[in-house]
Design an enzyme around this catalytic site. Sequence first.
Site, mmCIF file in Angstrom:
data_model
loop_
_atom_site.group_PDB
_atom_site.id
_atom_site.type_symbol
_atom_site.label_atom_id
_atom_site.label_comp_id
_atom_site.label_asym_id
_atom_site.label_seq_id
_atom_site.Cartn_x
_atom_site.Cartn_y
_atom_site.Cartn_z
ATOM 1 N N CYS A 113 -12.658 -0.755 8.267
ATOM 2 C CA CYS A 113 -11.432 -0.521 7.517
ATOM 3 C C CYS A 113 -10.943 -1.796 6.832
ATOM 4 C CB CYS A 113 -10.344 0.009 8.454
ATOM 5 S SG CYS A 113 -8.739 0.202 7.657
ATOM 6 N N ARG A 138 -6.407 -3.136 7.137
ATOM 7 C CA ARG A 138 -5.816 -3.374 8.452
ATOM 8 C C ARG A 138 -4.640 -4.337 8.490
ATOM 9 N NH1 ARG A 138 -11.031 -4.940 11.695
ATOM 10 N NH2 ARG A 138 -12.093 -4.962 9.669
ATOM 11 N N TRP A 144 -3.239 4.920 3.804
ATOM 12 C CA TRP A 144 -3.182 5.431 2.435
ATOM 13 C C TRP A 144 -4.539 5.219 1.799
ATOM 14 C CZ3 TRP A 144 0.486 1.569 3.857
ATOM 15 C CH2 TRP A 144 0.060 0.252 3.600
ATOM 16 N N GLU A 166 -12.204 5.120 -2.997
ATOM 17 C CA GLU A 166 -12.665 6.155 -2.050
ATOM 18 C C GLU A 166 -12.757 7.493 -2.765
ATOM 19 O OE1 GLU A 166 -9.423 5.016 1.035
ATOM 20 O OE2 GLU A 166 -11.089 5.861 2.168
HETATM 21 N N1 ARG Z 1 -13.055 7.685 2.628
HETATM 22 C C1 ARG Z 1 -12.378 8.818 3.182
HETATM 23 C C2 ARG Z 1 -11.989 9.777 2.049
HETATM 24 O O1 ARG Z 1 -12.216 9.500 0.929
HETATM 25 C C3 ARG Z 1 -11.144 8.417 3.966
HETATM 26 C C4 ARG Z 1 -11.336 7.368 5.026
HETATM 27 C C5 ARG Z 1 -10.047 6.707 5.449
HETATM 28 N N2 ARG Z 1 -9.427 6.048 4.330
HETATM 29 C C6 ARG Z 1 -8.224 5.431 4.360
HETATM 30 N N3 ARG Z 1 -7.790 4.909 3.257
HETATM 31 N N4 ARG Z 1 -7.518 5.355 5.450
HETATM 32 O O2 ARG Z 1 -11.397 10.796 2.251
#
Ligand code: ARG
Length: 392
Positions: free
Chosen positions: A68, A71, A240, A245
């Site tokens: 992560c 953090r 968030w 992602e």
């Molecule tokens: N990568 C995943 C997604 O696109 C989520 C993982 C957690 N991501 C976060 N920003 N806490 O759905």
Amino acid sequence: MRPGNRVVGLGEAEEFIRRYHQELGRSDLLYPRLAEVRREIEDTGTYTQTPEELAFGARVAWRNSARCIGRLYWRSLQVRDRRHVTDAAEVAAECAAHLRTATNGGRIRPVITVFGPDDATGPDVLIWNEQLVRYAGHLRFEGGYTGDPRGYGLAELATGLGWRPPGGAFDVLPLVIETRRQGLRLFEIPGEDILEVPIAHPDFGWFEELGLRWHAVPAISNMRLRIGGISYSAAPFNGWYMGTEIGARNLCDTDRYDVLPDVGRRLGLDTSSDRTLWRDRALVEVNRAVLHSFDSAGVTIADHHTESERFLTHLAREELAGRSCPADWSWIVPPMSGALTPVFHRYYDEGRPSPDFHLDEAARLRAEGISPCPDPRLGTRTTLRRCPVWHG
Ligand code: ARG
């Protein structure tokens, strides 16, 4: 206590209790609490963590999450202690309440909801979904998928259990909740508890026509929270989003929504050869659209440049506190423009301290709708109708 009932190793429990008192500067209370925990483990095979220990453990589990990048704010994790909730419908209601608290009208807050701990026979509550909000995938007659191919297995399972999916590209999957008493149950999360953002581009009007959207809260729901020898198998948590992602992985991976060919064509790029870098150019535009759309909707989202800087701040703070910060380079470096971010240009500690979040192989399979049902006659991909829930 019968030996078979021991759940918790004394060593793990003691190490956690020591860390808790040490980090919170309460060494005066350490020995009485240690004696209490030892006695409880000897009598019952396990021990009950105080709400404060649970909250600390959950925050440190986040701090220890090597994959992560986000953090820096680990101390701000809001912990919802729902260890007493075991009824499937109440678990589902708490998951919806989790989303409301986390969504916070768009100003996303990191939240974890912790249900009851596993005992000697395993978990009492399990959430099969990998996230509280994920989209279903539907196989198309002509081949390929509508929706998120990653949500295909669970959609199949849910359909077998009586779910009637609308059949669109962004059908939110129902929660698949398993309890020891009630077996598998399905619950739809009320629509008003799920904030979604339609994706538009700041310069290209046609982008909206792609009909893309994404949910505001990434809430992982199938990882086991491990604190001081205790396992909480149902403990959904969220932070968030970082734009990449969604923009680089969920929308652009070829085994996910795979939108680059469409975007490349609409941008009028020469898609005849990889060497024109049309994918790379289209990728940037998809990511601009994601950040722009979340911003316009007033929903928290980080960009990979800012989040990389924050992560370096986090590393510096951890070093000041005299702690090693575990990090996995291949997960920390963003999936686009890696070398433009400072996290690319260094190495990280590779220890895996506890407390932590752990993804079990069986949990990964359940998220694909595959039951760890041991009866080979039933096959692996199986619905509950054919395979009663197995508590091995
Ligand atoms: N990568 C995943 C997604 O696109 C989520 C993982 C957690 N991501 C976060 N920003 N806490 O759905």
